[in-house]
Design an enzyme around this catalytic site. Structure first.
Site, PDB file in Angstrom:
ATOM      1  N   GLY A  38      23.428  25.288  37.566  1.00  0.00           N
ATOM      2  CA  GLY A  38      22.801  24.626  36.522  1.00  0.00           C
ATOM      3  C   GLY A  38      21.466  23.921  36.691  1.00  0.00           C
ATOM      4  O   GLY A  38      20.712  24.793  37.626  1.00  0.00           O
ATOM      5  N   THR A 145      27.793  20.146  30.426  1.00  0.00           N
ATOM      6  CA  THR A 145      26.529  21.147  29.909  1.00  0.00           C
ATOM      7  C   THR A 145      25.292  20.483  30.167  1.00  0.00           C
ATOM      8  O   THR A 145      24.494  21.266  29.893  1.00  0.00           O
ATOM      9  CB  THR A 145      27.037  21.276  28.589  1.00  0.00           C
ATOM     10  OG1 THR A 145      27.228  20.319  27.832  1.00  0.00           O
ATOM     11  CG2 THR A 145      28.136  22.526  28.357  1.00  0.00           C
ATOM     12  N   GLY A 191       7.168  13.661  36.408  1.00  0.00           N
ATOM     13  CA  GLY A 191       5.768  13.493  36.529  1.00  0.00           C
ATOM     14  C   GLY A 191       5.141  13.410  37.883  1.00  0.00           C
ATOM     15  O   GLY A 191       4.356  13.788  38.370  1.00  0.00           O
ATOM     16  N   LEU A 192       5.848  12.456  38.516  1.00  0.00           N
ATOM     17  CA  LEU A 192       5.483  11.976  39.907  1.00  0.00           C
ATOM     18  C   LEU A 192       5.564  13.142  41.003  1.00  0.00           C
ATOM     19  O   LEU A 192       4.670  13.499  41.829  1.00  0.00           O
ATOM     20  CB  LEU A 192       6.002  10.926  40.566  1.00  0.00           C
ATOM     21  CG  LEU A 192       5.906   9.593  39.571  1.00  0.00           C
ATOM     22  CD1 LEU A 192       6.471   8.232  40.235  1.00  0.00           C
ATOM     23  CD2 LEU A 192       4.322   9.388  39.418  1.00  0.00           C
ATOM     24  N   GLU A 193       6.679  14.009  40.779  1.00  0.00           N
ATOM     25  CA  GLU A 193       7.153  14.875  41.689  1.00  0.00           C
ATOM     26  C   GLU A 193       6.247  16.129  41.754  1.00  0.00           C
ATOM     27  O   GLU A 193       5.519  16.592  42.518  1.00  0.00           O
ATOM     28  CB  GLU A 193       8.510  15.265  41.926  1.00  0.00           C
ATOM     29  CG  GLU A 193       9.661  14.191  42.409  1.00  0.00           C
ATOM     30  CD  GLU A 193      10.889  14.332  42.590  1.00  0.00           C
ATOM     31  OE1 GLU A 193      11.273  15.222  42.275  1.00  0.00           O
ATOM     32  OE2 GLU A 193      11.787  13.698  42.977  1.00  0.00           O
ATOM     33  N   GLU A 209       1.277   7.362  31.098  1.00  0.00           N
ATOM     34  CA  GLU A 209       2.640   6.705  30.926  1.00  0.00           C
ATOM     35  C   GLU A 209       2.201   5.664  29.783  1.00  0.00           C
ATOM     36  O   GLU A 209       1.370   4.517  29.903  1.00  0.00           O
ATOM     37  CB  GLU A 209       3.003   6.227  32.441  1.00  0.00           C
ATOM     38  CG  GLU A 209       4.104   5.003  32.335  1.00  0.00           C
ATOM     39  CD  GLU A 209       5.366   5.834  31.756  1.00  0.00           C
ATOM     40  OE1 GLU A 209       5.655   6.797  32.070  1.00  0.00           O
ATOM     41  OE2 GLU A 209       5.933   5.063  30.814  1.00  0.00           O
ATOM     42  N   HIS A 450      16.446   3.576  69.409  1.00  0.00           N
ATOM     43  CA  HIS A 450      14.979   3.109  69.305  1.00  0.00           C
ATOM     44  C   HIS A 450      14.480   4.418  70.049  1.00  0.00           C
ATOM     45  O   HIS A 450      14.693   4.791  71.121  1.00  0.00           O
ATOM     46  CB  HIS A 450      14.952   1.873  70.033  1.00  0.00           C
ATOM     47  CG  HIS A 450      13.156   1.880  70.206  1.00  0.00           C
ATOM     48  ND1 HIS A 450      12.523   1.273  69.129  1.00  0.00           N
ATOM     49  CD2 HIS A 450      12.515   1.968  71.345  1.00  0.00           C
ATOM     50  CE1 HIS A 450      11.319   1.197  69.947  1.00  0.00           C
ATOM     51  NE2 HIS A 450      11.464   1.523  71.067  1.00  0.00           N
TER      52      HIS A 450
HETATM   53  P1  NAI Z   1      11.985  10.076  33.323  1.00  0.00           P
HETATM   54  O1  NAI Z   1      12.867   9.494  32.305  1.00  0.00           O
HETATM   55  O2  NAI Z   1      12.356   9.589  34.542  1.00  0.00           O
HETATM   56  O3  NAI Z   1      10.693   9.874  32.949  1.00  0.00           O
HETATM   57  C1  NAI Z   1       9.769   9.928  31.803  1.00  0.00           C
HETATM   58  C2  NAI Z   1       8.835   8.966  31.690  1.00  0.00           C
HETATM   59  O4  NAI Z   1       7.903   9.315  30.550  1.00  0.00           O
HETATM   60  C3  NAI Z   1       9.063   7.351  31.557  1.00  0.00           C
HETATM   61  O5  NAI Z   1       8.274   6.606  32.462  1.00  0.00           O
HETATM   62  C4  NAI Z   1       8.824   7.115  30.010  1.00  0.00           C
HETATM   63  O6  NAI Z   1       8.202   5.859  29.793  1.00  0.00           O
HETATM   64  C5  NAI Z   1       7.511   8.082  29.773  1.00  0.00           C
HETATM   65  N1  NAI Z   1       7.390   8.429  28.584  1.00  0.00           N
HETATM   66  C6  NAI Z   1       7.998   8.751  27.471  1.00  0.00           C
HETATM   67  N2  NAI Z   1       7.500   9.117  26.450  1.00  0.00           N
HETATM   68  C7  NAI Z   1       6.190   9.078  26.919  1.00  0.00           C
HETATM   69  C8  NAI Z   1       5.028   9.302  25.894  1.00  0.00           C
HETATM   70  N3  NAI Z   1       5.057   9.579  24.511  1.00  0.00           N
HETATM   71  N4  NAI Z   1       3.834   9.183  26.438  1.00  0.00           N
HETATM   72  C9  NAI Z   1       3.872   8.874  27.910  1.00  0.00           C
HETATM   73  N5  NAI Z   1       4.756   8.696  28.678  1.00  0.00           N
HETATM   74  C10 NAI Z   1       6.054   8.690  28.085  1.00  0.00           C
HETATM   75  O7  NAI Z   1      11.890  11.545  32.972  1.00  0.00           O
HETATM   76  P2  NAI Z   1      11.747  12.829  33.576  1.00  0.00           P
HETATM   77  O8  NAI Z   1      10.603  12.546  34.620  1.00  0.00           O
HETATM   78  O9  NAI Z   1      11.316  13.941  32.637  1.00  0.00           O
HETATM   79  O10 NAI Z   1      12.833  13.526  34.434  1.00  0.00           O
HETATM   80  C11 NAI Z   1      14.020  13.757  33.542  1.00  0.00           C
HETATM   81  C12 NAI Z   1      15.241  13.565  34.230  1.00  0.00           C
HETATM   82  O11 NAI Z   1      15.418  14.345  35.598  1.00  0.00           O
HETATM   83  C13 NAI Z   1      15.526  12.052  34.670  1.00  0.00           C
HETATM   84  O12 NAI Z   1      16.603  11.451  34.108  1.00  0.00           O
HETATM   85  C14 NAI Z   1      15.196  11.995  36.029  1.00  0.00           C
HETATM   86  O13 NAI Z   1      15.949  11.097  36.791  1.00  0.00           O
HETATM   87  C15 NAI Z   1      15.830  13.351  36.489  1.00  0.00           C
HETATM   88  N6  NAI Z   1      15.079  13.804  37.712  1.00  0.00           N
HETATM   89  C16 NAI Z   1      15.547  13.199  38.940  1.00  0.00           C
HETATM   90  C17 NAI Z   1      14.886  13.676  39.988  1.00  0.00           C
HETATM   91  C18 NAI Z   1      15.288  13.130  41.315  1.00  0.00           C
HETATM   92  O14 NAI Z   1      16.222  12.360  41.543  1.00  0.00           O
HETATM   93  N7  NAI Z   1      14.251  13.283  42.308  1.00  0.00           N
HETATM   94  C19 NAI Z   1      13.840  14.595  40.109  1.00  0.00           C
HETATM   95  C20 NAI Z   1      13.451  15.294  38.863  1.00  0.00           C
HETATM   96  C21 NAI Z   1      14.269  14.717  37.473  1.00  0.00           C
END
Ligand code: NAI
Length: 471
Positions: A38, A145, A191-193, A209, A450
């Site tokens: 996936g 899915t 976005g951060l990663e 953001e 430690h």
């Molecule tokens: P996310 O839900 O983490 O973040 C999306 C961000 O975009 C939010 O802060 C939101 O406020 C912002 N946003 C929404 N519409 C916007 C706009 N029009 N303009 C500016 N900012 C806006 O979603 P993301 O980063 O796309 O990740 C998707 C999924 O994948 C998430 O559910 C995440 O948890 C998962 N994921 C998890 C990882 C991990 O656990 N390390 C790594 C990568 C993804």
């Protein structure tokens, strides 16, 4: 006839299939992509972590090796090798899932699974692959899915994802060259990663953001610490800003961005990475034909046993409500397998951990201070800085801190957040302590070898009752 057919082979689906097989159920899994695993294994968690590690090593080499007395001369990037290494990591893991399917005698169907007919004791699923179509019968079915990216169109931007200038995470994991500049829409996990990956490799990254801060579920104070650490590395944040229009130029993209003062600014970049979240993926399942209900957000409705409104059809992972996280899907997959086999099943959603693999890493579990205030729960706070920890000092990784929130009367740990080196690993201790209803005193009294980064969590636990030693 199968006992269970799982549709989708991401971490939710393949883990569910393995546990079903372990419990003696005749199991099959259907996957539309050529490889199993996936989003997580193929185009998500795993390749992004491979690139995060590679880019961090490069960043360390150019910024920090000299502090350790190591001269490396000119350091350069061979992006092709970096990408090939990432692809190899993915290949070994997806092959590993295939091996596990064989080992557990799970039949793998390659193609798109689609509901064909439903009755209480028999579900028919049509497996369509380019060469042939096949109908398989099962007593139970698990929909796993997953999800797909939210597109610019979904957020009102009149531009297509072309994979060149307008990209999503899949493309950002496979760029052929290092862009000079990148605008990231969305200050969430992706976005951060991925912003970090390209920023470390030399791209000028700006993250827009729409909300007042990044990672709004994280504890407010810890959020600031994390953001400042990332800003120091060169990431730029435009908070409370919204991209309202995108225009494609020959070699660049111009994004029009609305500021909190309702002014419009323009930023020109080589690429725009859209990372505003994901939406459930139910395409082709034919859910409407058999009557599986969705909620307003397009997620499949399930009860406490993760069963849909149709008996014997379950759904897990990103297609149902809750955080879109691989480990949440896995736990749900296990719970469904147990429920199908008439065994005890439970997912403790309150203790689902969250990790962002930036550097320093950001990780948390349980409630934030803001949440406790909102819920009127009285608490004590303990904090401890990595810079007062011997191991962190030795590593030269002193940025960040641990914060523990414990119930004022019972001392039960209610929330732990960490910004710091290997926060993802350290958090495990907090999750286990909380799973066993541990108190901050329990954590503070436990032996910690430690020198060790985990001593920071012990000290933060001691600090809840103002007994930290090195503070
Ligand atoms: P996310 O839900 O983490 O973040 C999306 C961000 O975009 C939010 O802060 C939101 O406020 C912002 N946003 C929404 N519409 C916007 C706009 N029009 N303009 C500016 N900012 C806006 O979603 P993301 O980063 O796309 O990740 C998707 C999924 O994948 C998430 O559910 C995440 O948890 C998962 N994921 C998890 C990882 C991990 O656990 N390390 C790594 C990568 C993804």
């Amino acid at each position: 006839m199968y006992d269970v057919v799982v549709i989708g082979s991401g971490p939710g689906g393949y883990v569910c299939a393995i546990r079903c097989a372990q419990l003696g159920l005749k199991t099959a899994i259907i996957e539309k992509n050529a490889t199993l695993g996936g989003t997580c294994l193929n185009i998500g968690c795993i390749p992004s972590k491979a690139l995060l590690d590679s880019s961090e090593k490069y960043y360390q080499a150019i910024h920090h090796f000299k502090e350790h007395g190591i001269q490396v001369g000119n350091v350069s990037i061979d992006l092709d090798t970096m990408m090939k290494r990432k692809d190899q990591v993915v290949k070994e893991l997806t092959d590993g899932v295939r091996f596990l399917m064989n080992k557990n005698k799970i039949q793998v169907y390659s193609g798109v699974g689609s509901f064909y007919s439903y009755s209480l004791n028999k579900i028919e699923i049509q497996v369509k692959n380019p060469q042939k179509e096949e109908i398989i019968e099962t007593k139970k079915c698990v929909i796993a899915t997953g999800s797909q990216v939210i597109t610019p169109k979904d957020i009102g931007l009149n531009v297509e994802i072309d994979g060149e200038k307008i990209i999503v995470s899949d493309h950002a994991l496979a760029l052929k060259s290092i862009p000079k500049s990148m605008l990231v829409i969305g200050g969430g996990v992706i976005g951060l990663e991925l912003g970090s990956v390209w920023s470390r490799l030399g791209t000028n990254v700006t993250i827009v953001e729409v909300l007042p801060d990044i990672l709004m579920n994280l504890d407010g104070k810890m959020r600031q610490i994390a953001r400042k650490a990332l800003e120091k590395q060169g990431l730029k944040f435009l908070l409370n800003h919204k991209v309202v229009d995108i225009q494609l130029k020959k070699d660049s993209v111009i994004s029009k961005i609305q500021t909190p003062k309702n002014e419009t600014i323009e930023i020109e970049t080589e690429k725009v990475l859209v990372a505003v979240g994901r939406k459930p993926y139910t395409n082709g399942l034919n859910l409407e034909k058999i009557g599986v209900e969705l909620n307003q957000r397009g997620r499949i409705k399930v009860n406490q046993h993760l069963e849909t409104n149709l008996k014997n059809i379950y759904a897990i992972g990103d297609v149902i409500e809750g955080p879109m996280l691989a480990h949440k899907a896995e736990e749900e997959g296990i719970a469904v397998a147990h429920h199908i086999a008439n065994k005890y099943a439970h997912v403790n959603y309150d203790l689902c951990p969250y990790v962002v693999y930036t550097w320093p890493e950001i990780a948390w579990v349980g409630k934030s201070e803001e949440k406790l205030i909102e819920e009127g729960i009285e608490y004590n706070v303990g904090t401890f800085l990595f810079k007062a920890n011997g191991r962190a000092k030795g590593m030269g990784e002193t940025e960040g801190q641990v914060k523990i929130l414990a119930h004022k009367k019972t001392d039960k740990i209610l929330g732990v957040s960490i910004v710091g080196p290997y926060a993802s690993e350290i958090l495990g201790e907090a999750v286990i302590a909380m799973e066993f209803s541990g108190s901050s005193e329990d954590l503070g009294r436990s032996f910690h070898s430690h020198p060790n980064l985990l001593e920071v969590i012990k000290e933060a636990a001691l600090d809840v009752n103002k007994e930290a030693i090195h503070k």
